[in-house]
Enzyme design. Structure first.
Site, PDB file in Angstrom:
ATOM      1  N   THR A  44       0.784  -1.253   0.041  1.00 14.80           N
ATOM      2  CA  THR A  44      -0.054  -0.078  -0.146  1.00 14.80           C
ATOM      3  C   THR A  44       0.810   1.184  -0.075  1.00 14.80           C
ATOM      4  OG1 THR A  44      -0.256  -0.370   2.434  1.00 14.80           O
ATOM      5  CG2 THR A  44      -2.153  -1.059   0.907  1.00 14.80           C
ATOM      6  N   TYR A 107     -13.352  -1.198   1.776  1.00 16.03           N
ATOM      7  CA  TYR A 107     -14.407  -0.794   1.250  1.00 16.03           C
ATOM      8  C   TYR A 107     -15.751  -1.649   1.338  1.00 16.03           C
ATOM      9  CZ  TYR A 107     -18.251   1.669  -1.210  1.00 16.03           C
ATOM     10  OH  TYR A 107     -19.718   2.332  -1.568  1.00 16.03           O
ATOM     11  N   TYR A 133      -2.472  -8.632   6.470  1.00 18.46           N
ATOM     12  CA  TYR A 133      -2.137  -7.161   6.804  1.00 18.46           C
ATOM     13  C   TYR A 133      -3.398  -6.568   7.276  1.00 18.46           C
ATOM     14  CZ  TYR A 133      -0.873  -2.265   5.449  1.00 18.46           C
ATOM     15  OH  TYR A 133      -0.745  -1.101   5.726  1.00 18.46           O
ATOM     16  N   ARG A 138      -7.149   2.582   7.129  1.00 20.24           N
ATOM     17  CA  ARG A 138      -7.339   2.644   5.732  1.00 20.24           C
ATOM     18  C   ARG A 138      -8.303   1.844   5.019  1.00 20.24           C
ATOM     19  NH1 ARG A 138      -2.341   5.952   4.254  1.00 20.24           N
ATOM     20  NH2 ARG A 138      -3.249   5.656   2.091  1.00 20.24           N
ATOM     21  N   LYS A 161       0.606  -8.588   9.665  1.00 23.98           N
ATOM     22  CA  LYS A 161       1.146  -7.131   9.869  1.00 23.98           C
ATOM     23  C   LYS A 161      -0.097  -6.383  10.392  1.00 23.98           C
ATOM     24  CE  LYS A 161       2.446  -2.848   7.407  1.00 23.98           C
ATOM     25  NZ  LYS A 161       2.465  -2.367   5.958  1.00 23.98           N
ATOM     26  N   ILE A 203       7.043  -4.052   9.444  1.00 19.93           N
ATOM     27  CA  ILE A 203       7.082  -3.622   8.108  1.00 19.93           C
ATOM     28  C   ILE A 203       6.918  -1.906   8.129  1.00 19.93           C
ATOM     29  CG2 ILE A 203       5.939  -3.933   5.909  1.00 19.93           C
ATOM     30  CD1 ILE A 203       5.293  -6.660   6.692  1.00 19.93           C
TER      31      ILE A 203
END
Length: 291
Positions: A44, A107, A133, A138, A161, A203
């Protein structure tokens, strides 16, 4: 399987948005020389949302080629379509990536059962090692510890992550997940404490700018040298925070360009770091000794 400072690599671009292959080669060498433990390509932070499938696969191939076995490459292959995520993960496997990093579907807002079935389907379709992740800030989607624990029993799902910045999550994940499951921070501001409390690495966005210091901080934390880890992290803390003064990767792409490591390109809908924010990032870079 993965330990220490893992860079969430930017995708270097020319001002017209084309991927800058020359800068990419320089960046891979920069991280190898700094001792970065692994490179995440097309994650990302690498603006994966604006790369089409062909670009995405080609970018991962380039990073694997430039790394030439000197450092493992983890390919970002997450998507909010299970079918697309399977296709991207397949590309990563064929490119020779060491693992895939799969962000939660954004979304859609799936249920926990939907998340379990999404990641299970990808793991069953592509045999390579896979890292979950979780970044609800976000994606508007939160992979809860009990769901991560279920997924940790799937043999090729090897880690997570966790980017909530909530250290209580680490406690829950440690108690619930498989014993050999990698627990990686995705929040630079809390990563030092995350590792000191039993996490395995970070990360990192900050590692794009200060890879050697991030490697040293993670190594100190992993070996239990708490005072040394905290001292290094105190030097890095303004950088951790300033690299999110505007939406990431806006500030970190500006910082890498200031270091002369990439051209000044970013893709819409993101825009270049505004002039009023630049002194804040520059001051943090000076404190970390990178400029």
């Amino acid at each position: 399987m993965f330990r220490g400072s893992i860079v969430a690599l930017i995708t270097p671009m020319h001002e017209d948005g084309r991927i800058d292959e020359d800068s990419l080669r320089r960046l891979v060498d920069f991280h190898v020389e700094a001792g970065t433990s692994a490179i995440v390509a097309a994650g990302t932070t690498g603006e994966s949302a604006t790369l089409d499938e062909q670009e995405h696969c080609a970018f991962v191939r380039s990073v694997v080629e430039f790394a030439a076995g000197r450092v493992p490459v983890i390919a970002g292959t997450g998507a909010n379509s299970t079918t697309e995520a399977i296709a991207l993960t397949g590309c990563a496997q064929r490119a020779g990536a060491a693992a895939a990093l799969l962000v939660t579907p954004y979304y859609n807002k799936p249920t926990q059962e939907g998340l379990y079935l999404h990641f299970k389907a990808i793991a069953e379709a592509v045999e390579m090692p896979q890292i979950l992740y979780n970044v609800p800030g976000r994606t508007a989607c939160d992979l809860l510890p009990q769901t991560a624990a279920r997924l940790s029993r799937i043999p090729n799902i090897v880690g997570i992550k966790e980017a909530t910045g909530d250290l209580e999550r680490l406690v829950r994940l440690k108690s619930l997940c498989a014993e050999d499951f990698d627990l990686l921070s995705g929040d630079d501001a809390t990563a030092c404490e995350f590792i000191l409390q039993g996490g395995h690495g970070d990360i990192s966005v900050t590692a794009n700018v200060a890879p050697r210091l991030m490697q040293q901080m993670c190594a100190a934390a992993l070996s239990g040298r708490r005072d040394q880890a905290l001292a290094i992290n105190a030097r890095l803390d303004p950088l951790h925070r300033s690299l999110f003064v505007q939406s990431s990767p806006i500030p970190v792409k500006w910082a890498v360009a200031e270091m002369g490591l990439s051209a000044r390109g970013i893709r819409l809908p993101l825009t270049w770091l505004t002039a009023d924010a630049q002194p804040t990032v520059r001051a943090a870079m000076e404190q970390a000794g990178v400029i």
